[in-house]
Design a protein around this motif. Structure first.
Motif, PDB file in Angstrom:
ATOM      1  N   LEU A 362       0.840  -1.197  -0.007  1.00  0.00           N
ATOM      2  CA  LEU A 362       0.064   0.184  -0.102  1.00  0.00           C
ATOM      3  C   LEU A 362       0.939   1.259   0.148  1.00  0.00           C
ATOM      4  N   ALA A 363       1.870   1.275   0.933  1.00  0.00           N
ATOM      5  CA  ALA A 363       2.737   2.547   0.976  1.00  0.00           C
ATOM      6  C   ALA A 363       3.409   2.857  -0.455  1.00  0.00           C
ATOM      7  N   SER A 364       3.947   1.726  -1.041  1.00  0.00           N
ATOM      8  CA  SER A 364       4.706   1.982  -2.369  1.00  0.00           C
ATOM      9  C   SER A 364       3.825   2.515  -3.392  1.00  0.00           C
ATOM     10  N   ARG A 365       2.492   1.883  -3.321  1.00  0.00           N
ATOM     11  CA  ARG A 365       1.678   2.190  -4.427  1.00  0.00           C
ATOM     12  C   ARG A 365       1.224   3.852  -4.309  1.00  0.00           C
ATOM     13  N   LEU A 366       0.982   4.246  -3.005  1.00  0.00           N
ATOM     14  CA  LEU A 366       0.698   5.504  -2.554  1.00  0.00           C
ATOM     15  C   LEU A 366       1.878   6.610  -3.069  1.00  0.00           C
ATOM     16  N   ALA A 367       3.033   6.113  -2.779  1.00  0.00           N
ATOM     17  CA  ALA A 367       4.203   6.800  -3.092  1.00  0.00           C
ATOM     18  C   ALA A 367       4.402   6.997  -4.436  1.00  0.00           C
ATOM     19  N   GLU A 368       4.182   5.946  -5.203  1.00  0.00           N
ATOM     20  CA  GLU A 368       4.261   6.007  -6.630  1.00  0.00           C
ATOM     21  C   GLU A 368       3.512   6.780  -7.326  1.00  0.00           C
ATOM     22  N   PHE A 369       2.144   6.837  -6.911  1.00  0.00           N
ATOM     23  CA  PHE A 369       1.070   7.941  -7.314  1.00  0.00           C
ATOM     24  C   PHE A 369       1.397   9.422  -7.049  1.00  0.00           C
ATOM     25  N   TYR A 370       1.749   9.628  -5.911  1.00  0.00           N
ATOM     26  CA  TYR A 370       2.157  11.131  -5.537  1.00  0.00           C
ATOM     27  C   TYR A 370       3.433  11.669  -6.213  1.00  0.00           C
ATOM     28  N   GLU A 371       4.363  10.598  -6.261  1.00  0.00           N
ATOM     29  CA  GLU A 371       5.720  10.944  -6.761  1.00  0.00           C
ATOM     30  C   GLU A 371       5.378  11.339  -8.231  1.00  0.00           C
ATOM     31  N   ARG A 372       4.326  11.196  -9.104  1.00  0.00           N
ATOM     32  CA  ARG A 372       4.384  11.564 -10.402  1.00  0.00           C
ATOM     33  C   ARG A 372       3.767  13.156 -10.196  1.00  0.00           C
ATOM     34  N   ALA A 373       3.536  13.824  -9.012  1.00  0.00           N
ATOM     35  CA  ALA A 373       3.252  15.282  -9.163  1.00  0.00           C
ATOM     36  C   ALA A 373       4.901  15.958  -9.113  1.00  0.00           C
ATOM     37  N   GLY A 374       4.880  17.127  -9.629  1.00  0.00           N
ATOM     38  CA  GLY A 374       5.833  17.687  -9.712  1.00  0.00           C
ATOM     39  C   GLY A 374       5.920  19.122 -10.548  1.00  0.00           C
ATOM     40  N   ARG A 375       6.898  19.942 -10.342  1.00  0.00           N
ATOM     41  CA  ARG A 375       7.249  21.157 -11.178  1.00  0.00           C
ATOM     42  C   ARG A 375       8.588  20.725 -12.103  1.00  0.00           C
ATOM     43  N   ILE A 376       8.438  20.869 -13.314  1.00  0.00           N
ATOM     44  CA  ILE A 376       9.379  19.979 -13.924  1.00  0.00           C
ATOM     45  C   ILE A 376       9.910  20.736 -15.326  1.00  0.00           C
ATOM     46  N   GLU A 377      10.941  20.680 -15.968  1.00  0.00           N
ATOM     47  CA  GLU A 377      11.474  20.920 -17.072  1.00  0.00           C
ATOM     48  C   GLU A 377      11.131  20.156 -18.152  1.00  0.00           C
ATOM     49  N   THR A 378      10.277  20.559 -19.036  1.00  0.00           N
ATOM     50  CA  THR A 378       9.860  19.452 -20.132  1.00  0.00           C
ATOM     51  C   THR A 378      11.094  19.230 -20.955  1.00  0.00           C
ATOM     52  N   LEU A 379      10.816  18.168 -21.774  1.00  0.00           N
ATOM     53  CA  LEU A 379      11.875  17.610 -22.956  1.00  0.00           C
ATOM     54  C   LEU A 379      12.114  18.745 -23.835  1.00  0.00           C
ATOM     55  N   SER A 380      11.270  19.738 -24.162  1.00  0.00           N
ATOM     56  CA  SER A 380      11.451  20.986 -24.988  1.00  0.00           C
ATOM     57  C   SER A 380      12.007  21.995 -24.484  1.00  0.00           C
ATOM     58  N   GLY A 381      12.237  21.886 -22.986  1.00  0.00           N
ATOM     59  CA  GLY A 381      12.853  23.287 -22.364  1.00  0.00           C
ATOM     60  C   GLY A 381      11.950  24.025 -21.734  1.00  0.00           C
ATOM     61  N   GLY A 382      10.566  23.617 -21.767  1.00  0.00           N
ATOM     62  CA  GLY A 382       9.561  24.681 -21.116  1.00  0.00           C
ATOM     63  C   GLY A 382       9.494  24.265 -19.671  1.00  0.00           C
ATOM     64  N   GLU A 383       8.475  24.780 -19.014  1.00  0.00           N
ATOM     65  CA  GLU A 383       8.077  24.390 -17.624  1.00  0.00           C
ATOM     66  C   GLU A 383       6.880  23.967 -17.752  1.00  0.00           C
ATOM     67  N   GLY A 384       6.460  23.131 -16.806  1.00  0.00           N
ATOM     68  CA  GLY A 384       5.023  22.909 -16.504  1.00  0.00           C
ATOM     69  C   GLY A 384       4.750  22.204 -14.963  1.00  0.00           C
ATOM     70  N   SER A 385       3.907  21.671 -14.490  1.00  0.00           N
ATOM     71  CA  SER A 385       3.718  21.379 -13.252  1.00  0.00           C
ATOM     72  C   SER A 385       2.416  20.267 -13.131  1.00  0.00           C
ATOM     73  N   VAL A 386       2.518  19.552 -12.268  1.00  0.00           N
ATOM     74  CA  VAL A 386       0.996  18.565 -11.894  1.00  0.00           C
ATOM     75  C   VAL A 386       1.221  18.709 -10.404  1.00  0.00           C
ATOM     76  N   THR A 387      -0.024  19.354  -9.727  1.00  0.00           N
ATOM     77  CA  THR A 387      -0.128  19.258  -8.391  1.00  0.00           C
ATOM     78  C   THR A 387      -1.306  18.256  -7.897  1.00  0.00           C
ATOM     79  N   VAL A 388      -0.907  17.648  -7.039  1.00  0.00           N
ATOM     80  CA  VAL A 388      -1.858  16.356  -6.883  1.00  0.00           C
ATOM     81  C   VAL A 388      -2.388  16.524  -5.314  1.00  0.00           C
ATOM     82  N   ILE A 389      -3.939  16.574  -5.155  1.00  0.00           N
ATOM     83  CA  ILE A 389      -4.587  16.851  -3.971  1.00  0.00           C
ATOM     84  C   ILE A 389      -5.491  15.737  -3.842  1.00  0.00           C
ATOM     85  N   GLY A 390      -5.095  14.931  -2.945  1.00  0.00           N
ATOM     86  CA  GLY A 390      -6.006  13.893  -2.637  1.00  0.00           C
ATOM     87  C   GLY A 390      -6.532  13.586  -1.349  1.00  0.00           C
TER      88      GLY A 390
END
Length: 588
Positions: A362-390
């Motif tokens: 259970l703990a690893s599945r939850l961590a796996e899901f929330y880990e996909r949130a983040g503010r990132i630099e895209t492959l093309s050099g831009g910036e995007g984010s996913v904010t997860v509220i559960g």
């Protein structure tokens, strides 16, 4: 029902060996882990989750009633994937991305085995190419765009791990399956791409989340801010306001795209979303809020295996919009129901249970899901984010249960809902003494630049509320009249903070959303009143005299004022006038 893998069949064709609720055992499948298979004569969609010898265990995303041993099974050879392209916005899907409105045209219920493409194959989109013949492109680069809605530009991206030189590209009217671009190696690019839901979409780099996600909810933005690309948990008992809080965030959060997942909640709660969102006006664009929203409805009466898949479907769609450079807010309501689906599948598999029957992973599945949130630099050099509220739904509000505790380990913002506050009609019913945000240090420097003194004000509010909690225990024993005047004043100021500032009306057309500037002004007025009140106490003025000042009810009305700047000046002037009259020259 017992699930056993001990028997062996000489039949070489894939066949069902045993059925155990949402789980079936298949012989001779010759598949891989996470392959999608079509089960039975109705071709019900399922996924391989375990392999032992010539037996494969498949979790089926639909009702397995009438499925029996020896029914045929077909292996598609591909993992569970979603379709990504124009047409996602304003759509309503079930947990495995079947479009519910199109299914509703055929039947009031989801017919077993029904398969309808997630993206329309008939609708034509106007594609505008931004690359030319001879340009070199790689995964994540935009080759053009489609104006999906009046205010949303859908960038058409090169799929990850694809690169080459453009041999042919053209603007025009295309369906999602038409080729719009061809590379020198013969690779065809369409408006649509597919992606496995359990595989992270790649990015160049993950960045520090240091920008506040403005929600317009005062208790969140001022006391417990969430960063763009961050994670938050909203645990609370039944009726404490989890769903209404998430709906408020979906309506008002400072995000370009909203992905709302109803994973296992009651159907009437999802109906509220389906009815309200098309009628709500997006404050950013003036268009319907649905024009930038994707809804995934997998309610409690739908198959449990699909409930588990719905979370992965939602986060994959969110990552796709993130890769375009957009800020995405994902609401999962609720992860407890998702965990219960995992528990049921695990029990059918006779896996060794963990705490309270939940699977050990259970703990690893939850961590796996929330880990996909983040503010990132895209492959093309831009910036995007996913904010997860559960949202988390612990039975009886017991925050010590496994889902809440494992969620707290991986999320950095904790908005604890309190049944006592909800019973007193204090909404949002977020307990300010139990909640916290680990993003404070990251986002407050930005806030300080725009609103000097923001951090100091926030700390003073928390000190007032903490001091009130300490004094309330004494009041219960001896009553408030037995307290010294300064402590009585503390209780009154704290009550003003609670009722005038923290309490917010989601159904009031003005109070439903409070800009940061207005929050800043409201806090300044409250603290100005507080500072003057304590000086008055030092000059032997009585609490009742202070509370009767005309400026006090004016502060209470501040949250309902649309022209808050002009009103703030008016209240500030009144506070100064009231206390000058009260001091009568004694202040100096």
């Amino acid at each position: 029902m017992e699930v056993s893998l001990s028997s062996y069949s000489s039949n070489t064709e894939p066949r069902i060996y045993k059925v155990a609720g949402p789980v079936v055992i298949v012989e001779n499948l010759n598949g891989r882990m996470y392959d999608v298979v079509l089960v039975g004569h109705n071709k019900l969609m399922g996924e391989v989750i375990e392999i032992e010898g010539n037996k494969s265990i498949v979790q089926v995303y639909e009702d397995t009633e009438l499925i029996k041993p020896d029914d045929p099974v077909e292996n598609t050879g591909t993992p569970l994937s979603v379709e990504l392209g124009p047409g996602l916005l304003a759509s309503i899907y079930d947990g495995i991305q079947r479009p519910l409105p199109l299914i509703a045209e055929e039947s009031s219920f989801i017919r077993r085995g029904v398969t309808i493409p997630a993206l329309s194959r008939e609708k034509k989109w106007t594609f505008v190419a931004t690359k030319e013949v001879g340009d070199t492109v790689k995964g994540g680069d935009a080759i053009g765009y489609v104006d999906e809605t009046a205010n949303f530009r859908h960038h058409i991206l090169v799929p990850p791990y694809t690169k080459g030189t453009i041999r042919d590209i053209a603007s025009g009217e295309f369906t999602v399956t038409d080729t719009v671009c061809t590379l020198e190696d013969g690779t065809s690019l369409t408006l649509m791409q597919r992606w496995p839901v359990k595989k992270h979409r790649p990015f160049y780099d993950k960045r520090w989340p240091d920008t506040v996600l403005v929600t317009g909810q005062r208790i969140l933005d001022t006391l417990f801010p969430l960063a763009k690309g961050g994670t938050a948990a909203i645990p609370g008992p039944f009726g404490s306001g989890k769903t209404i809080t998430q709906q408020q965030l979906a309506k008002w959060a400072d995000a370009d795209v909203i992905v709302y997942i109803g994973c296992g909640e009651r159907g009437n709660e999802m109906t509220d979303v389906l009815v309200e969102f098309p009628e709500l006006v997006d404050p950013k664009s003036g268009s319907p809020l649905m024009d930038r929203t994707v809804l995934i409805a997998n309610t409690s009466n739908m198959p449990v295996a699909a409930r588990e898949a719905s979370v992965y479907t939602g986060i994959t769609i969110a990552e796709y919009f993130r890769d375009m450079g957009y800020d995405v807010a994902l609401m999962a309501d609720s992860t407890s129901r998702w965990a219960e689906a995992m528990r049921e599948i695990s029990s059918r598999l006779e896996e060794l249970p963990g705490e309270e029957g939940y699977p050990a992973y259970l703990a690893s599945r939850l961590a796996e899901f929330y880990e996909r949130a983040g503010r990132i630099e895209t492959l093309s050099g831009g910036e995007g984010s996913v904010t997860v509220i559960g949202a988390v739904s612990p039975q009886g509000g017991d925050f010590s249960e496994p889902v809440t505790q494992n969620t707290l380990r991986v999320t950095k913002t904790f908005w604890a809902l309190d049944a006592k506050l909800a019973n007193r009609r204090h909404f949002p019913a977020i307990n300010w003494l139990k909640s916290y945000s680990l993003y404070q240090d990251q986002v407050t420097p930005t806030l300080e630049r725009s609103y000097p003194g923001w951090v100091a004000n926030m700390k003073r509010l928390m000190e007032l509320l903490s001091r009130e909690d300490e004094l309330s225990e004494i009041v219960q024993l001896v009553g408030s009249d037995a307290l010294p005047e300064d402590q009585q004043m503390t209780l009154e100021i704290a009550r003003m903070v609670r009722e005038y500032f923290l309490q917010q009306d989601a159904f009031h057309d003005v109070d439903t959303f409070c800009p940061l500037e207005k929050q800043y002004m409201m806090v300044n007025l409250l603290l100005s009143f507080s500072d003057n009140a304590y000086r008055a106490i030092e000059l032997n003025k009585h609490v009742d005299e202070i509370l009767d000042l005309p400026s006090r009810p004016m502060i209470a009305r501040m949250k309902y004022e649309r022209d808050y700047k002009a009103y703030s000046k008016k209240v500030s002037t009144q506070i100064e006038k009231d206390f000058n009259e009260l001091f009568g020259g004694e202040k100096e």
